[in-house]
Design an enzyme around this catalytic site. Structure first.
Site, PDB file in Angstrom:
ATOM      1  N   ASP A   1       0.896  -1.163   0.000  1.00  0.00           N
ATOM      2  CA  ASP A   1       0.000   0.000   0.000  1.00  0.00           C
ATOM      3  C   ASP A   1       0.933   1.211   0.000  1.00  0.00           C
ATOM      4  OD1 ASP A   1      -1.521   2.217   0.630  1.00  0.00           O
ATOM      5  OD2 ASP A   1      -2.758   1.173   2.107  1.00  0.00           O
TER       6      ASP A   1
ATOM      7  N   SER B   1      -0.428  14.886 -13.544  1.00  0.00           N
ATOM      8  CA  SER B   1      -1.640  14.943 -14.367  1.00  0.00           C
ATOM      9  C   SER B   1      -1.816  16.356 -14.893  1.00  0.00           C
ATOM     10  CB  SER B   1      -2.825  14.555 -13.464  1.00  0.00           C
ATOM     11  OG  SER B   1      -4.040  15.035 -13.969  1.00  0.00           O
TER      12      SER B   1
ATOM     13  N   TYR C   1      -7.959  15.571  -6.170  1.00  0.00           N
ATOM     14  CA  TYR C   1      -7.042  14.877  -7.089  1.00  0.00           C
ATOM     15  C   TYR C   1      -6.053  15.873  -7.706  1.00  0.00           C
ATOM     16  CZ  TYR C   1      -5.608  11.991 -11.119  1.00  0.00           C
ATOM     17  OH  TYR C   1      -4.884  11.293 -12.060  1.00  0.00           O
TER      18      TYR C   1
ATOM     19  N   LYS D   1      -1.988  16.046  -7.191  1.00  0.00           N
ATOM     20  CA  LYS D   1      -1.063  15.963  -8.335  1.00  0.00           C
ATOM     21  C   LYS D   1      -0.183  17.214  -8.413  1.00  0.00           C
ATOM     22  CE  LYS D   1      -2.127  11.883  -9.936  1.00  0.00           C
ATOM     23  NZ  LYS D   1      -1.151  10.776  -9.898  1.00  0.00           N
TER      24      LYS D   1
HETATM   25  N1  LIG Z   1      -6.122   7.383 -16.606  1.00  0.00           N
HETATM   26  C1  LIG Z   1      -6.026   8.708 -16.776  1.00  0.00           C
HETATM   27  O1  LIG Z   1      -6.821   9.313 -17.508  1.00  0.00           O
HETATM   28  C2  LIG Z   1      -4.919   9.474 -16.101  1.00  0.00           C
HETATM   29  C3  LIG Z   1      -4.739  10.824 -16.454  1.00  0.00           C
HETATM   30  C4  LIG Z   1      -3.715  11.546 -15.847  1.00  0.00           C
HETATM   31  C5  LIG Z   1      -2.887  10.934 -14.921  1.00  0.00           C
HETATM   32  N2  LIG Z   1      -3.093   9.626 -14.591  1.00  0.00           N
HETATM   33  C6  LIG Z   1      -2.214   9.030 -13.598  1.00  0.00           C
HETATM   34  O2  LIG Z   1      -1.539   7.935 -14.207  1.00  0.00           O
HETATM   35  C7  LIG Z   1      -1.241   6.945 -13.197  1.00  0.00           C
HETATM   36  C8  LIG Z   1      -1.740   5.580 -13.642  1.00  0.00           C
HETATM   37  O3  LIG Z   1      -3.140   5.664 -13.831  1.00  0.00           O
HETATM   38  P1  LIG Z   1      -4.007   4.482 -14.467  1.00  0.00           P
HETATM   39  O4  LIG Z   1      -5.011   5.144 -15.310  1.00  0.00           O
HETATM   40  O5  LIG Z   1      -3.130   3.426 -15.005  1.00  0.00           O
HETATM   41  O6  LIG Z   1      -4.735   3.966 -13.126  1.00  0.00           O
HETATM   42  P2  LIG Z   1      -5.432   2.553 -12.781  1.00  0.00           P
HETATM   43  O7  LIG Z   1      -6.510   2.878 -11.788  1.00  0.00           O
HETATM   44  O8  LIG Z   1      -5.834   1.839 -14.005  1.00  0.00           O
HETATM   45  O9  LIG Z   1      -4.254   1.764 -12.046  1.00  0.00           O
HETATM   46  C9  LIG Z   1      -3.781   2.208 -10.782  1.00  0.00           C
HETATM   47  C10 LIG Z   1      -3.152   1.056 -10.052  1.00  0.00           C
HETATM   48  O10 LIG Z   1      -2.729   1.566  -8.760  1.00  0.00           O
HETATM   49  C11 LIG Z   1      -3.102   0.612  -7.778  1.00  0.00           C
HETATM   50  N3  LIG Z   1      -3.283   1.294  -6.484  1.00  0.00           N
HETATM   51  C12 LIG Z   1      -4.289   2.126  -6.128  1.00  0.00           C
HETATM   52  N4  LIG Z   1      -4.127   2.521  -4.857  1.00  0.00           N
HETATM   53  C13 LIG Z   1      -3.009   1.912  -4.393  1.00  0.00           C
HETATM   54  C14 LIG Z   1      -2.320   1.914  -3.150  1.00  0.00           C
HETATM   55  N5  LIG Z   1      -2.783   2.599  -2.093  1.00  0.00           N
HETATM   56  N6  LIG Z   1      -1.180   1.203  -3.044  1.00  0.00           N
HETATM   57  C15 LIG Z   1      -0.711   0.502  -4.091  1.00  0.00           C
HETATM   58  N7  LIG Z   1      -1.326   0.438  -5.295  1.00  0.00           N
HETATM   59  C16 LIG Z   1      -2.466   1.141  -5.435  1.00  0.00           C
HETATM   60  C17 LIG Z   1      -4.395   0.003  -8.298  1.00  0.00           C
HETATM   61  O11 LIG Z   1      -4.675  -1.248  -7.684  1.00  0.00           O
HETATM   62  C18 LIG Z   1      -4.115  -0.103  -9.779  1.00  0.00           C
HETATM   63  O12 LIG Z   1      -3.483  -1.319 -10.113  1.00  0.00           O
HETATM   64  C19 LIG Z   1      -1.889   7.474 -11.912  1.00  0.00           C
HETATM   65  O13 LIG Z   1      -0.930   8.161 -11.147  1.00  0.00           O
HETATM   66  C20 LIG Z   1      -2.932   8.446 -12.419  1.00  0.00           C
HETATM   67  O14 LIG Z   1      -3.279   9.418 -11.447  1.00  0.00           O
HETATM   68  C21 LIG Z   1      -4.080   8.892 -15.154  1.00  0.00           C
END
Ligand SMILES: NC(=O)c1ccc[n+]([C@@H]2O[C@H](COP(=O)([O-])OP(=O)(O)OC[C@H]3O[C@@H](n4cnc5c(N)ncnc54)[C@H](O)[C@@H]3O)[C@@H](O)[C@H]2O)c1
Length: 252
Positions: free
Chosen positions: A59, A138, A151, A155
């Site tokens: 975590d 982000s 959020y 970020k």
């Molecule tokens: N998807 C988007 O549109 C987007 C846009 C901008 C930035 N981001 C950033 O990109 C990164 C990846 O996003 P994604 O879309 O692949 O997300 P996702 O939700 O598909 O995957 C996130 C992963 O993090 C894990 N996770 C969540 N909380 C956790 C914790 N406390 N400890 C350990 N693991 C944990 C989840 O189990 C999951 O496997 C993130 O930092 C997100 O904020 C995403």
């Protein structure tokens, strides 16, 4: 086949799905040894087996879990070259509908986690000759998004920490670089799961949003570059991977 990160040791948090899984797989193909971590043990173990990574249950908001990861990486690999602070959660609430509990949860998972990652792992990287820390931020850290109050703030904290960390590393001459990546929308489960929470878009807004959505591979390409020695002079940068989302006023 190119081997852009041959022989490097990498940790990718939140590696069981989405961007984390995609970059972990890419790093392995390019010659790195990768440890993925995730709070979701079942998905993490399956992904690790499928892509050839090792899995560590973590975590990211818990200091004890970071310390355990540090100790494991130190004893198994004696150092670390790449840390991708990728794990995060998404929550939709504006500054008025958000509550303190929700705010603190998002700050803990998305910002405290990155501080703990840097704080715990940077010395290990420095002691093994330097490396690359990439913090997933982000577009919401750079422009106002009313539905992502906590959020976006978390970020932005990640961006601020990255600035101070980059300068700290330069002054310490420890060989570590620290950068942020700022996507807008990525086609992953994170965005798919909250799509129904967002206010409905009219046709113009929907058309405008489409060019900003990218695939996890687009982010992995950027992360791979920053992780590799090709980016050896890039430290403290905010790399926007958003097809103009952060520079284009929507009414123009
Ligand atoms: N998807 C988007 O549109 C987007 C846009 C901008 C930035 N981001 C950033 O990109 C990164 C990846 O996003 P994604 O879309 O692949 O997300 P996702 O939700 O598909 O995957 C996130 C992963 O993090 C894990 N996770 C969540 N909380 C956790 C914790 N406390 N400890 C350990 N693991 C944990 C989840 O189990 C999951 O496997 C993130 O930092 C997100 O904020 C995403």
């Amino acid at each position: 086949m190119s081997q852009r990160v041959a022989g490097k040791i990498a940790v990718v948090t939140g590696g069981s799905r989405g961007v984390g899984r995609t970059i972990a797989e890419r790093l392995i193909k390019e010659g790195a040894t990768v440890i993925i971590t995730d709070i979701n043990v079942e998905a993490g173990e399956v992904t690790a087996a499928e892509i050839g990574a090792s899995f560590f249950k973590q975590d990211v908001s818990l200091q004890a879990d970071w310390q355990a990861l540090h100790d494991q990486v130190q004893s198994e690999h004696a150092g670390l070259d790449i840390l991708i602070n990728n794990a995060a959660m998404l929550r939709t609430a504006d500054a008025v509908s958000e509550n303190l509990e929700g705010w603190q949860l998002v700050m803990r998972i998305n910002a405290d986690s990155v501080f703990l990652g840097v704080n715990t792992m940077l010395p290990l990287m420095a002691n093994s000759g330097g490396g690359s820390i990439i913090n997933m931020s982000s577009s919401s850290a750079l422009i106002g998004m009313p539905h992502f109050a906590a959020y976006g703030a978390a970020k932005a904290a990640v961006r601020g920490l990255t600035l101070s960390t980059a300068v700290y590393c330069k002054q310490a001459m420890n060989g570590v670089r620290c950068n942020t990546v700022h996507p807008d929308g990525i086609n992953t489960p994170m965005i798919q799961e909250i799509a129904s929470d967002l206010p409905p878009m009219d046709e113009t807004a929907a058309m405008r949003a489409i060019p900003f959505l990218c695939e996890p591979e687009d982010i992995a390409n950027t992360l791979l570059f920053l992780a590799s020695d090709e980016a050896r002079h890039i430290n403290g940068a905010a790399l926007c991977v958003d097809n103009t989302a952060t520079i284009h006023p929507p009414h123009m």
